[in-house]
Scaffold this active site. Structure first.
Site, short mmCIF file in Angstrom:
data_model
loop_
_atom_site.label_atom_id
_atom_site.label_comp_id
_atom_site.label_asym_id
_atom_site.label_seq_id
_atom_site.Cartn_x
_atom_site.Cartn_y
_atom_site.Cartn_z
N GLU A 99 1.49 -1.56 0.53
CA GLU A 99 -0.30 0.00 0.22
C GLU A 99 1.14 1.11 0.35
OE1 GLU A 99 -3.47 1.79 2.86
OE2 GLU A 99 -1.94 0.53 3.63
N CYS A 145 -4.74 -3.05 3.47
CA CYS A 145 -4.41 -2.25 4.42
C CYS A 145 -5.63 -3.04 5.82
CB CYS A 145 -4.13 -1.12 4.95
SG CYS A 145 -2.90 -0.78 6.33
N LYS A 203 -9.65 2.20 -1.64
CA LYS A 203 -9.94 1.28 -0.01
C LYS A 203 -11.03 1.74 0.24
CE LYS A 203 -7.31 1.02 3.60
NZ LYS A 203 -6.00 2.08 4.95
#
Length: 263
Positions: free
Chosen positions: A39, A142, A106
């Site tokens: 990321e 994440c 995300k």
């Protein structure tokens, strides 16, 4: 067998330096079909991401695409895209010919442990599965790993493996959280899971992001490779044909009885 390069690099605040590190890592990923980077490979977290965010046809992703073509392998990496007031935290998927095959923005933002990602980042809305290196890859970024609903949605969209990219924050028990959650998402979905985080980078930043421990986890939750905390590239082998035998042993996806929609 599909060969996956886990590319655990330290990430600098400087995008040009990070692109150089990507190229160096790809040079060390000889024989891989797919290379996965962390990321925020574009630049480290911080308020600078609003200024350094680039569209997907900007110089950073174009550089990733050029490197993918040069080395003849697919690439997944994290970048930041400009948005309306806030940026998107985006995982971009590029095939071996340098073509962008998909971009996942995300969904779950890290407003935890004292951080407030949502101040700078706008959430995405769509679970994303892309085909790379002959595999349908479900993309996870994440903090998303804490939400099993997302990985189950990726399974229902036909994912054959998960690619998890992270800039995991350090702190008490945080490394344990990372390992436990990655293994849990692999096990509960009987899914090969390649999880790649930033290597620690105390020489260039004091923000605590990046604990390493990039991993390949098999569908029964067994860690097949763990890079530890040091920068490195490791090519691992993923056997999709073995998935059927794992699922015959543990058919939990067939045993879902909660009535949750699979559409």
């Amino acid at each position: 067998m599909t060969r996956i390069a886990l590319c655990q690099i330290p990430v600098s605040p400087d995008p040009a330096a990070n692109l150089t590190r990507v190229r160096e890592a790809l040079a060390g990923a000889e024989g891989a079909d797919l290379a996965i980077f962390p990321e925020a490979t574009l630049t480290r977290y911080g308020r600078r991401i609003s200024e350094l965010a680039e569209p997907l046809d900007g110089p950073f992703v174009s550089g990733l695409a050029e490197a993918a073509r040069e080395h003849g392998l697919a690439v997944i990496a994290g970048t930041f895209e400009p948005g309306a007031g806030r940026v998107h935290n985006t995982a971009v998927a590029i095939d071996r010919d340098g073509e962008i095959k998909g971009a996942y923005r995300k969904i779950h933002l890290f407003d935890s442990f004292g951080a407030k990602e949502s101040e700078l980042v706008a959430p995405g809305a769509e679970p994303t599965v892309v085909e790379l290196a002959g595999i349908r890859v479900g993309l996870v970024t994440c903090y998303d790993i804490r939400f099993p609903e997302l990985t189950r949605a990726l399974v229902d969209r036909g994912a054959e493996m998960f690619a998890v990219i992270a800039a995991w924050g350090s702190g008490p028990l945080k490394e344990d959280h990372w390992v436990t959650l990655v293994r849990a998402r692999a096990l509960e979905n009987t899914m090969w899971t390649a999880a790649v985080g930033q290597a620690p980078n105390p020489a260039e930043a004091k923000d605590g992001y990046g604990v390493g421990h990039s991993m390949l986890v098999d569908p029964l939750g067994v860690v097949r490779a763990d890079l530890g905390a040091s920068p490195g590239v490791q090519v691992v082998h993923l056997d999709l044909e073995a998935t059927a035998s794992y699922r015959a042993t543990l058919p939990c996806l067939e045993h879902r009885v909660l009535g949750i929609s699979r559409s």
